[in-house]
Design a protein around this motif. Structure first.
Motif, PDB file in Angstrom:
ATOM      1  N   LYS A  36       0.832  -1.205   0.000  1.00  0.00           N
ATOM      2  CA  LYS A  36       0.000   0.000   0.000  1.00  0.00           C
ATOM      3  C   LYS A  36       0.865   1.254   0.000  1.00  0.00           C
ATOM      4  O   LYS A  36       1.892   1.320   0.686  1.00  0.00           O
ATOM      5  CB  LYS A  36      -0.925   0.007   1.219  1.00  0.00           C
ATOM      6  CG  LYS A  36      -2.003  -1.070   1.168  1.00  0.00           C
ATOM      7  CD  LYS A  36      -2.900  -1.027   2.389  1.00  0.00           C
ATOM      8  CE  LYS A  36      -3.993  -2.093   2.293  1.00  0.00           C
ATOM      9  NZ  LYS A  36      -4.878  -2.101   3.477  1.00  0.00           N
ATOM     10  N   GLY A  37       0.433   2.239  -0.753  1.00  0.00           N
ATOM     11  CA  GLY A  37       1.163   3.494  -0.838  1.00  0.00           C
ATOM     12  C   GLY A  37       0.897   4.389   0.360  1.00  0.00           C
ATOM     13  O   GLY A  37       0.014   4.115   1.189  1.00  0.00           O
ATOM     14  N   PRO A  38       1.627   5.504   0.464  1.00  0.00           N
ATOM     15  CA  PRO A  38       1.477   6.396   1.624  1.00  0.00           C
ATOM     16  C   PRO A  38       0.130   7.106   1.681  1.00  0.00           C
ATOM     17  O   PRO A  38      -0.262   7.610   2.741  1.00  0.00           O
ATOM     18  CB  PRO A  38       2.623   7.398   1.438  1.00  0.00           C
ATOM     19  CG  PRO A  38       2.944   7.351  -0.019  1.00  0.00           C
ATOM     20  CD  PRO A  38       2.668   5.962  -0.466  1.00  0.00           C
ATOM     21  N   THR A  39      -0.593   7.154   0.559  1.00  0.00           N
ATOM     22  CA  THR A  39      -1.881   7.837   0.564  1.00  0.00           C
ATOM     23  C   THR A  39      -3.034   6.939   1.007  1.00  0.00           C
ATOM     24  O   THR A  39      -4.138   7.433   1.244  1.00  0.00           O
ATOM     25  CB  THR A  39      -2.187   8.380  -0.844  1.00  0.00           C
ATOM     26  OG1 THR A  39      -2.197   7.294  -1.785  1.00  0.00           O
ATOM     27  CG2 THR A  39      -1.120   9.395  -1.255  1.00  0.00           C
ATOM     28  N   GLU A  40      -2.799   5.644   1.091  1.00  0.00           N
ATOM     29  CA  GLU A  40      -3.858   4.718   1.479  1.00  0.00           C
ATOM     30  C   GLU A  40      -3.904   4.577   2.994  1.00  0.00           C
ATOM     31  O   GLU A  40      -2.869   4.483   3.661  1.00  0.00           O
ATOM     32  CB  GLU A  40      -3.639   3.351   0.840  1.00  0.00           C
ATOM     33  CG  GLU A  40      -3.768   3.346  -0.674  1.00  0.00           C
ATOM     34  CD  GLU A  40      -3.779   1.939  -1.233  1.00  0.00           C
ATOM     35  OE1 GLU A  40      -4.577   1.112  -0.755  1.00  0.00           O
ATOM     36  OE2 GLU A  40      -2.969   1.664  -2.153  1.00  0.00           O
ATOM     37  N   ASP A  41      -5.122   4.538   3.517  1.00  0.00           N
ATOM     38  CA  ASP A  41      -5.333   4.402   4.954  1.00  0.00           C
ATOM     39  C   ASP A  41      -5.344   2.918   5.322  1.00  0.00           C
ATOM     40  O   ASP A  41      -6.213   2.173   4.870  1.00  0.00           O
ATOM     41  CB  ASP A  41      -6.650   5.055   5.354  1.00  0.00           C
ATOM     42  CG  ASP A  41      -6.846   5.057   6.863  1.00  0.00           C
ATOM     43  OD1 ASP A  41      -5.876   4.722   7.585  1.00  0.00           O
ATOM     44  OD2 ASP A  41      -7.965   5.375   7.311  1.00  0.00           O
ATOM     45  N   SER A  44      -8.387   1.887   8.023  1.00  0.00           N
ATOM     46  CA  SER A  44      -9.764   2.200   7.668  1.00  0.00           C
ATOM     47  C   SER A  44     -10.718   1.160   8.251  1.00  0.00           C
ATOM     48  O   SER A  44     -10.342   0.018   8.513  1.00  0.00           O
ATOM     49  CB  SER A  44      -9.917   2.237   6.142  1.00  0.00           C
ATOM     50  OG  SER A  44      -9.589   0.974   5.580  1.00  0.00           O
ATOM     51  N   ARG A  52      -5.319  -0.400  -3.254  1.00  0.00           N
ATOM     52  CA  ARG A  52      -5.907   0.212  -4.443  1.00  0.00           C
ATOM     53  C   ARG A  52      -4.847   0.454  -5.516  1.00  0.00           C
ATOM     54  O   ARG A  52      -5.095   0.253  -6.708  1.00  0.00           O
ATOM     55  CB  ARG A  52      -6.572   1.539  -4.066  1.00  0.00           C
ATOM     56  CG  ARG A  52      -7.738   1.404  -3.099  1.00  0.00           C
ATOM     57  CD  ARG A  52      -8.454   2.730  -2.927  1.00  0.00           C
ATOM     58  NE  ARG A  52      -9.517   2.646  -1.932  1.00  0.00           N
ATOM     59  CZ  ARG A  52      -9.344   2.890  -0.647  1.00  0.00           C
ATOM     60  NH1 ARG A  52      -8.139   3.233  -0.194  1.00  0.00           N
ATOM     61  NH2 ARG A  52     -10.352   2.793   0.198  1.00  0.00           N
ATOM     62  N   HIS A  53      -3.666   0.894  -5.103  1.00  0.00           N
ATOM     63  CA  HIS A  53      -2.585   1.168  -6.046  1.00  0.00           C
ATOM     64  C   HIS A  53      -1.322   0.468  -5.540  1.00  0.00           C
ATOM     65  O   HIS A  53      -0.502   1.076  -4.825  1.00  0.00           O
ATOM     66  CB  HIS A  53      -2.340   2.671  -6.171  1.00  0.00           C
ATOM     67  CG  HIS A  53      -3.576   3.444  -6.538  1.00  0.00           C
ATOM     68  ND1 HIS A  53      -4.126   3.418  -7.800  1.00  0.00           N
ATOM     69  CD2 HIS A  53      -4.381   4.254  -5.790  1.00  0.00           C
ATOM     70  CE1 HIS A  53      -5.199   4.185  -7.838  1.00  0.00           C
ATOM     71  NE2 HIS A  53      -5.376   4.709  -6.626  1.00  0.00           N
ATOM     72  N   THR A  55       2.283  -0.918  -4.868  1.00  0.00           N
ATOM     73  CA  THR A  55       3.590  -0.341  -5.147  1.00  0.00           C
ATOM     74  C   THR A  55       4.670  -1.113  -4.402  1.00  0.00           C
ATOM     75  O   THR A  55       4.411  -1.680  -3.332  1.00  0.00           O
ATOM     76  CB  THR A  55       3.621   1.141  -4.723  1.00  0.00           C
ATOM     77  OG1 THR A  55       4.938   1.659  -4.939  1.00  0.00           O
ATOM     78  CG2 THR A  55       3.267   1.296  -3.253  1.00  0.00           C
ATOM     79  N   ASP A 239       5.469   3.664  11.036  1.00  0.00           N
ATOM     80  CA  ASP A 239       5.288   3.388   9.609  1.00  0.00           C
ATOM     81  C   ASP A 239       5.089   1.893   9.427  1.00  0.00           C
ATOM     82  O   ASP A 239       6.046   1.147   9.202  1.00  0.00           O
ATOM     83  CB  ASP A 239       6.494   3.885   8.814  1.00  0.00           C
ATOM     84  CG  ASP A 239       6.208   3.952   7.316  1.00  0.00           C
ATOM     85  OD1 ASP A 239       5.223   3.311   6.879  1.00  0.00           O
ATOM     86  OD2 ASP A 239       6.932   4.642   6.592  1.00  0.00           O
ATOM     87  N   ARG A 241       3.805   0.282   7.023  1.00  0.00           N
ATOM     88  CA  ARG A 241       4.083  -0.196   5.669  1.00  0.00           C
ATOM     89  C   ARG A 241       5.533  -0.650   5.553  1.00  0.00           C
ATOM     90  O   ARG A 241       5.831  -1.682   4.947  1.00  0.00           O
ATOM     91  CB  ARG A 241       3.783   0.901   4.655  1.00  0.00           C
ATOM     92  CG  ARG A 241       2.347   1.404   4.669  1.00  0.00           C
ATOM     93  CD  ARG A 241       2.193   2.638   3.792  1.00  0.00           C
ATOM     94  NE  ARG A 241       0.833   3.192   3.876  1.00  0.00           N
ATOM     95  CZ  ARG A 241       0.433   4.015   4.831  1.00  0.00           C
ATOM     96  NH1 ARG A 241       1.273   4.374   5.803  1.00  0.00           N
ATOM     97  NH2 ARG A 241      -0.801   4.469   4.832  1.00  0.00           N
TER      98      ARG A 241
END
Length: 276
Positions: A36-41, A44, A52-53, A55, A239, A241
């Motif tokens: 998961k990218g840094p913009t994904e929660d 949630s 979603r994207h 990486t 972090d 991720r």
């Protein structure tokens, strides 16, 4: 063969799926988090299992943050040495306990059984003192040496050799084969599955070991992967991720090893079954 009722069959599958979710689910969750990218929660509600994207940037960040490949190479050297010493030493000891006749054989077997009952924490100070007296502190040899032959692995090989028919070795003995020839050409090829089990257990034990390398090693250039990932947790605890990516890197070699040896592993479970 007895027919299984549909309700009972459904219950079995439900239980199997529950066990699968409990055992494999956390790994897949870590894998999903690492992609998961840094913009994904990642917190949630309800949680999103699939990214979603997707990486691989988190894996690049792990390599930029700590020398993860150097740590992985150190772990690989320790695990490989542990596999070789356990396979060779356990096979020799197991054959001696199962097939050779000498005084004190039962006492030696009992000693291996009792060794399994001693917790590692109870002898770790003595191990550290021994490594220090030998001048092996802060060396990878000092990491390998205490676990180079495991009592469990010796008993697995012993039970596997006990299951071999004695008539085969007796025929080889009549033909003039000595002990080494009987061991190398008859007994050992018949228990390849158990050797694979020992190899998997030895590799997993050395690769996942954290406490002993942490005690005996002080030079960061000699750290194993488990210690290196501990630095990752301490520095980037928020972090998740990055932590998840490091976890996947650590688990991937174990999955590859088991995938390559799984057919020998399941065959070896039957060869080394506990025999009364």
């Amino acid at each position: 063969m007895t027919r299984v009722r549909k309700g009972e069959l459904a219950l079995r599958y439900v239980l199997l799926l529950a066990v699968l979710a409990l055992t494999v689910g956390p790994f897949f969750w870590q894998l999903s988090t690492s992609l998961k990218g840094p913009t994904e929660d990642i917190y949630s509600s309800p949680p999103s299992f699939l990214p979603r994207h997707p990486t691989l940037h988190n894996y690049e960040r792990v390599a930029d943050t700590i020398p993860v490949w150097d740590y992985a190479f150190n772990s690989l050297k320790v695990a490989t040495a542990n596999v070789v010493t356990n396979c060779v030493g356990s096979a020799l000891a197991g054959y001696a306990l199962a097939r050779l006749r000498y005084r004190g054989r039962r006492a030696a077997t009992l000693a291996f059984v009792l060794a399994m009952l001693v917790p590692v924490e109870g002898i770790i100070i003595a191990q550290f003192t021994t490594m220090r007296e030998l001048g092996l502190n802060n060396t990878l040899i000092g990491v390998v040496l205490p676990g180079c032959i495991g009592a469990m692995n010796v008993l697995l090989m012993r039970n596997a050799f006990l299951n071999l028919p004695y008539e085969i070795e007796e025929a080889a003995y009549v033909d003039g084969a000595n002990v080494w020839q009987r061991f190398l050409r008859i007994a050992l090829p018949s228990v390849k599955g158990t050797v694979a089990v020992v190899a998997i257990f030895a590799f997993m034990g050395a690769w996942d070991d954290f406490l002993w390398p942490l005690i005996v090693l002080s030079d960061p250039s000699k750290f194993t992967l488990t210690i290196g990932l501990n630095y990752l947790h301490g520095t980037f605890a928020n972090d998740e991720r990055l932590v998840a990516a490091g976890t996947v890197i650590a688990v991937a070699p174990l999955i590859a090893l088991f995938a390559g040896l799984q057919r020998y592993f399941f065959r070896g479970v039957g060869e080394g079954a506990v025999k009364g």
